[in-house]
Scaffold this motif. Sequence first.
Motif, PDB file in Angstrom:
ATOM      1  N   LEU A  12       0.811  -1.220   0.000  1.00  0.00           N
ATOM      2  CA  LEU A  12       0.000   0.000   0.000  1.00  0.00           C
ATOM      3  C   LEU A  12       0.843   1.268   0.000  1.00  0.00           C
ATOM      4  N   ARG A  13       2.057   1.187   0.558  1.00  0.00           N
ATOM      5  CA  ARG A  13       2.900   2.374   0.675  1.00  0.00           C
ATOM      6  C   ARG A  13       3.137   3.022  -0.679  1.00  0.00           C
ATOM      7  N   GLY A  14       2.819   4.324  -0.761  1.00  0.00           N
ATOM      8  CA  GLY A  14       3.010   5.064  -2.000  1.00  0.00           C
ATOM      9  C   GLY A  14       1.883   4.894  -2.999  1.00  0.00           C
ATOM     10  N   LYS A  15       0.877   4.102  -2.657  1.00  0.00           N
ATOM     11  CA  LYS A  15      -0.228   3.853  -3.594  1.00  0.00           C
ATOM     12  C   LYS A  15      -1.583   4.291  -3.047  1.00  0.00           C
ATOM     13  N   VAL A  16      -1.681   4.456  -1.727  1.00  0.00           N
ATOM     14  CA  VAL A  16      -2.921   4.936  -1.122  1.00  0.00           C
ATOM     15  C   VAL A  16      -2.580   6.101  -0.196  1.00  0.00           C
ATOM     16  N   SER A  17      -3.577   6.872   0.160  1.00  0.00           N
ATOM     17  CA  SER A  17      -3.336   8.050   0.982  1.00  0.00           C
ATOM     18  C   SER A  17      -2.886   7.652   2.385  1.00  0.00           C
ATOM     19  N   ILE A  18      -2.179   8.565   3.011  1.00  0.00           N
ATOM     20  CA  ILE A  18      -1.717   8.346   4.379  1.00  0.00           C
ATOM     21  C   ILE A  18      -2.913   8.249   5.316  1.00  0.00           C
ATOM     22  N   ALA A  19      -3.965   9.002   5.049  1.00  0.00           N
ATOM     23  CA  ALA A  19      -5.169   8.933   5.883  1.00  0.00           C
ATOM     24  C   ALA A  19      -5.759   7.518   5.864  1.00  0.00           C
ATOM     25  N   ALA A  20      -5.767   6.886   4.702  1.00  0.00           N
ATOM     26  CA  ALA A  20      -6.268   5.512   4.598  1.00  0.00           C
ATOM     27  C   ALA A  20      -5.386   4.565   5.392  1.00  0.00           C
ATOM     28  N   LEU A  61      -3.147 -11.215   8.441  1.00  0.00           N
ATOM     29  CA  LEU A  61      -2.065 -11.498   9.381  1.00  0.00           C
ATOM     30  C   LEU A  61      -1.872 -12.998   9.586  1.00  0.00           C
ATOM     31  N   GLU A  62      -2.979 -13.731   9.719  1.00  0.00           N
ATOM     32  CA  GLU A  62      -2.887 -15.184   9.937  1.00  0.00           C
ATOM     33  C   GLU A  62      -2.279 -15.902   8.743  1.00  0.00           C
ATOM     34  N   SER A  63      -2.578 -15.427   7.542  1.00  0.00           N
ATOM     35  CA  SER A  63      -2.068 -16.094   6.344  1.00  0.00           C
ATOM     36  C   SER A  63      -0.689 -15.569   5.932  1.00  0.00           C
ATOM     37  N   GLY A  64      -0.252 -14.477   6.560  1.00  0.00           N
ATOM     38  CA  GLY A  64       1.043 -13.895   6.212  1.00  0.00           C
ATOM     39  C   GLY A  64       1.009 -13.065   4.945  1.00  0.00           C
ATOM     40  N   GLN A  65      -0.183 -12.791   4.448  1.00  0.00           N
ATOM     41  CA  GLN A  65      -0.319 -11.986   3.235  1.00  0.00           C
ATOM     42  C   GLN A  65      -0.256 -10.501   3.566  1.00  0.00           C
ATOM     43  N   LYS A  66      -0.017  -9.717   2.553  1.00  0.00           N
ATOM     44  CA  LYS A  66      -0.021  -8.262   2.686  1.00  0.00           C
ATOM     45  C   LYS A  66      -1.337  -7.737   2.110  1.00  0.00           C
ATOM     46  N   VAL A  67      -1.796  -6.611   2.628  1.00  0.00           N
ATOM     47  CA  VAL A  67      -3.023  -6.003   2.112  1.00  0.00           C
ATOM     48  C   VAL A  67      -2.732  -5.500   0.702  1.00  0.00           C
ATOM     49  N   SER A  68      -3.540  -5.927  -0.258  1.00  0.00           N
ATOM     50  CA  SER A  68      -3.324  -5.508  -1.641  1.00  0.00           C
ATOM     51  C   SER A  68      -4.032  -4.187  -1.909  1.00  0.00           C
ATOM     52  N   ASP A  73     -10.613   0.877  -1.462  1.00  0.00           N
ATOM     53  CA  ASP A  73     -11.490   1.574  -2.393  1.00  0.00           C
ATOM     54  C   ASP A  73     -10.701   2.614  -3.196  1.00  0.00           C
ATOM     55  N   VAL A  74     -11.108   2.815  -4.431  1.00  0.00           N
ATOM     56  CA  VAL A  74     -10.436   3.746  -5.348  1.00  0.00           C
ATOM     57  C   VAL A  74     -10.346   5.154  -4.748  1.00  0.00           C
ATOM     58  N   PHE A  75     -11.306   5.514  -3.924  1.00  0.00           N
ATOM     59  CA  PHE A  75     -11.325   6.844  -3.303  1.00  0.00           C
ATOM     60  C   PHE A  75     -10.011   7.155  -2.586  1.00  0.00           C
ATOM     61  N   TRP A  76      -9.398   6.144  -1.973  1.00  0.00           N
ATOM     62  CA  TRP A  76      -8.203   6.334  -1.162  1.00  0.00           C
ATOM     63  C   TRP A  76      -6.909   6.293  -1.967  1.00  0.00           C
ATOM     64  N   ARG A  77      -6.999   6.000  -3.243  1.00  0.00           N
ATOM     65  CA  ARG A  77      -5.796   5.939  -4.071  1.00  0.00           C
ATOM     66  C   ARG A  77      -5.564   7.310  -4.687  1.00  0.00           C
ATOM     67  N   LYS A  78      -4.429   7.888  -4.384  1.00  0.00           N
ATOM     68  CA  LYS A  78      -4.121   9.228  -4.873  1.00  0.00           C
ATOM     69  C   LYS A  78      -3.178   9.162  -6.059  1.00  0.00           C
ATOM     70  N   LEU A  79      -3.346  10.056  -7.006  1.00  0.00           N
ATOM     71  CA  LEU A  79      -2.442  10.144  -8.132  1.00  0.00           C
ATOM     72  C   LEU A  79      -1.283  11.090  -7.826  1.00  0.00           C
ATOM     73  N   ASP A  80      -1.533  12.078  -7.004  1.00  0.00           N
ATOM     74  CA  ASP A  80      -0.522  13.083  -6.699  1.00  0.00           C
ATOM     75  C   ASP A  80      -0.244  13.071  -5.202  1.00  0.00           C
ATOM     76  N   PHE A  81       0.967  12.714  -4.815  1.00  0.00           N
ATOM     77  CA  PHE A  81       1.310  12.644  -3.403  1.00  0.00           C
ATOM     78  C   PHE A  81       2.053  13.882  -2.915  1.00  0.00           C
ATOM     79  N   SER A  82       2.147  14.901  -3.760  1.00  0.00           N
ATOM     80  CA  SER A  82       2.781  16.126  -3.298  1.00  0.00           C
ATOM     81  C   SER A  82       1.795  16.846  -2.384  1.00  0.00           C
ATOM     82  N   PRO A  83       2.306  17.500  -1.349  1.00  0.00           N
ATOM     83  CA  PRO A  83       1.399  18.154  -0.399  1.00  0.00           C
ATOM     84  C   PRO A  83       0.660  19.328  -1.042  1.00  0.00           C
ATOM     85  N   ALA A  84      -0.579  19.488  -0.660  1.00  0.00           N
ATOM     86  CA  ALA A  84      -1.371  20.620  -1.133  1.00  0.00           C
ATOM     87  C   ALA A  84      -1.263  21.727  -0.092  1.00  0.00           C
ATOM     88  N   TYR A  85      -1.056  22.935  -0.534  1.00  0.00           N
ATOM     89  CA  TYR A  85      -0.926  24.032   0.407  1.00  0.00           C
ATOM     90  C   TYR A  85      -1.409  25.325  -0.232  1.00  0.00           C
TER      91      TYR A  85
END
Length: 112
Positions: A12-20, A61-68, A73-85
């Motif tokens: 998930l790192r770098g592919k979904v928002s930090i809030a998610a 966690l039990e299966s040792g898998q990572k969250v894909s 949800d698509v809502f949490w996937r950001k295209l631009d990770f630069s901070p808005a200000y």
Amino acid sequence: MNQHDHPLFELLRGKVSIAAMDLIFNEKKKIDNLFNHRSVCGHHLSTTCGLPCACQLSGYLESGQKVSVDAVDVFWRKLDFSPAYIIPDEKIDVREEMKKVTKHVLAQPESV
């Protein structure tokens, strides 16, 4: 260790928002409480936010898998990770900006 450094979040790192990721991390903290007190998950995070809930995370966690990324949800996937200000010293005339937006919208064909 940063809370998002957990192996569960690797995909998930770098592919979904930090809030998610924060919401998922907080849900992960509920897993022990869920099973120790025989509570019911309720799937609140899953149904309201489109993020994996505690019972789903425990399965990962039990299966040792990572969250894909597909589990988020698509809502949490950001295209631009630069901070808005906003530049604090910049004066913005909201009425003038709204006039520009209104003019642009009215200029669109009716089908748009």
